[in-house]
Design an enzyme around this catalytic site. Structure first.
Site, short mmCIF file in Angstrom:
data_model
loop_
_atom_site.label_atom_id
_atom_site.label_comp_id
_atom_site.label_asym_id
_atom_site.label_seq_id
_atom_site.Cartn_x
_atom_site.Cartn_y
_atom_site.Cartn_z
N GLU A 174 -27.72 -26.27 -36.09
CA GLU A 174 -26.87 -27.45 -35.95
C GLU A 174 -26.50 -27.74 -34.50
O GLU A 174 -25.58 -28.49 -34.21
CB GLU A 174 -25.62 -27.28 -36.80
N HIS A 250 -18.73 -26.96 -39.18
CA HIS A 250 -19.26 -26.51 -37.89
C HIS A 250 -18.15 -25.73 -37.19
O HIS A 250 -16.96 -25.97 -37.41
CB HIS A 250 -19.67 -27.68 -37.00
N CYS A 371 -17.41 -33.82 -31.52
CA CYS A 371 -18.67 -34.18 -32.20
C CYS A 371 -19.45 -35.22 -31.41
O CYS A 371 -20.68 -35.25 -31.44
CB CYS A 371 -18.39 -34.75 -33.59
#
Length: 449
Positions: A174, A250, A371
């Protein structure tokens, strides 16, 4: 030679919508199928970029992806003209059309993992595009991501690019959302911190029970090998499976690091003391003084951290050595989180100021300030080798605002995704954007014979 951390923020794409595609992401699922405002979303992101650039931070822009992804729909068996492909998908498999229209590439913390030249064996900045294997709508991003990054960082003397890891669950990667780096200064060798949710091949490691662990230990280790990192400059830590099951999909939803500082929730990791000990020892061997700021669960519960995105913040170093924490408006709206932040900045520690941004359009889809940015530590000579078209300036900001207002809709619902005209609008906008950012032909529609 001076060195900088440059934040490259994802420009929100014209198909920004609330598809509810991200299982394990509480905000994404809870706002599913609401109408979105792509124009406002892009403007909110640009406002953050411009504000930080105006404060003296180095800031760049990362272009969005071509959406709807007609080629992806063709691979799933839809045929005909581009318009017919979209209309068939809408009629026969609307969830696939929604996935092919996702603007999730705005969250460029997932675009790639980046290691600066001070850490790598060959003295170049290394990029590995993330395969984002866990979610279909994100797994189709990495080919374009790789082309965009190569167009931004094209000088092979300074930059090395690696393709995404094999697109299987064992190597689920990720990107930078599960990676941070500690250093005394950006140009010196540091310690790279890889956080994983599970091991693919060793069943002795615990794993979450409700939501998927998107990052594997084996993927993190592979990226470290590709980048030529030495063992004395790497620490691996397992994220606490129980917080993954509470919506921490995450690591950047439960901790953030920069310079010599780790800002983390008490429940973020397994074997926390051992992890912190490794970070302290390895950074000390490189001349650094590791500092950990622990947020106790008694002050901020995991649920509050997830709802407010307290840790999905940007921890930025200022010239005077102090740090600025960039948080979303949702932190100010949460009494417990805001009380903690007032206490944090009054303690005389590393974090001296909190700056709040309205990023509601992104937040409702489950993405906060962290993000939206990919961090790249660059020496002055490396920064000079970056494509200048992607560096945020006042003229570029004005140009991009005009571009957004010209091409973006102010309302997008699920039914609008079936409109073939949306594809025409998006391609027209992106064709113009590649000229503005001087990227060349990075999109599939520009590369067709």
């Amino acid at each position: 030679m001076k060195s900088y951390e440059v934040n490259f923020d994802g420009l929100v794409g014209p198909t920004h919508n609330y598809g509810g595609l991200s299982y394990g992401n509480v905000a994404s699922q809870s706002n599913s199928q609401q109408a979105s405002n792509p124009r406002e979303a892009a403007r909110q992101g640009l406002a953050k970029m411009k504000a930080l650039a105006d404060m003296g931070f180095k800031q760049g822009v990362l272009a969005p992806q071509e959406r709807p992804d007609v080629a992806a729909l063709r691979r799933l068996g839809f045929s005909g003209s581009d318009a017919e492909v979209i209309q068939r998908a809408a009629k026969e498999a609307m969830p696939l059309l929604v996935a092919s229209c996702s603007a999730s590439s705005m969250w460029v913390a997932n675009a790639a993992t980046v290691s600066p030249s001070a850490d790598t064996a060959d003295g170049r900045v290394h990029f590995t595009a993330a395969n984002l294997n866990c979610k279909y709508h994100r797994s189709i991003e990495h080919p374009t991501t790789s082309r965009v990054l190569a167009a931004m960082f094209s000088n092979e003397q300074h930059f090395a690019h690696h393709p995404a890891l094999p697109a299987v669950a064992q190597f689920g990667d990720e990107g930078a959302a599960n990676h941070t780096r500690f250093c005394r200064s950006y140009g010196e060798a540091g310690v790279e911190f890889f956080v994983y949710g599970r091991s693919a091949f060793d069943s002795r490691y615990p794993a979450p029970q409700k939501y998927p662990a998107r990052q594997t230990l084996e993927a993190s280790q592979a990226v470290a090998r590709l980048h030529g990192l030495s063992d004395d400059g790497v620490v691996y830590a397992q994220q606490n499976p129980s917080v993954i099951d509470q919506g921490v999909f995450h690591n950047d939803v439960i901790s953030v690091g920069n310079g010599e500082v780790l800002f983390y929730h008490e429940d973020a990791f397994l074997e926390t003391d051992a992890v912190l000990g490794q970070l302290q020892a390895k950074l000390a061997s490189k001349g650094g003084n590791f500092q950990a700021i622990r947020v106790p669960r008694a002050a901020v519960a995991v649920e509050d951290a997830v709802r407010s995105y307290l840790f999905n913040s940007q921890l930025l170093s200022r010239d005077d050595g102090s740090m600025l924490l960039v948080v979303p408006e949702e932190c100010r709206n949460n009494e417990r989180v805001w009380a903690y932040l007032q206490q944090l900045t009054s303690q005389g520690g590393a974090v001296k100021e909190v700056k709040v941004f309205d990023l509601k359009q992104s937040m409702q889809n489950g993405g906060g300030p962290a993000c939206l940015r990919l961090r790249v530590a660059l020496k002055e000579s490396e920064l000079a080798a970056v494509n200048p078209g992607v560096i945020m300036t006042a003229p570029l900001y004005d140009t991009l605002l005009q571009w957004v207002d010209k091409h973006y809709r102010d309302r997008l619902g699920e039914a609008d995704l079936a409109d073939p005209q949306l594809l025409v609008e998006c391609r027209t906008a992106l064709d113009e954007l590649t000229q503005i950012l001087k990227l060349g032909s990075v999109y599939p529609f520009q590369r067709q014979p």
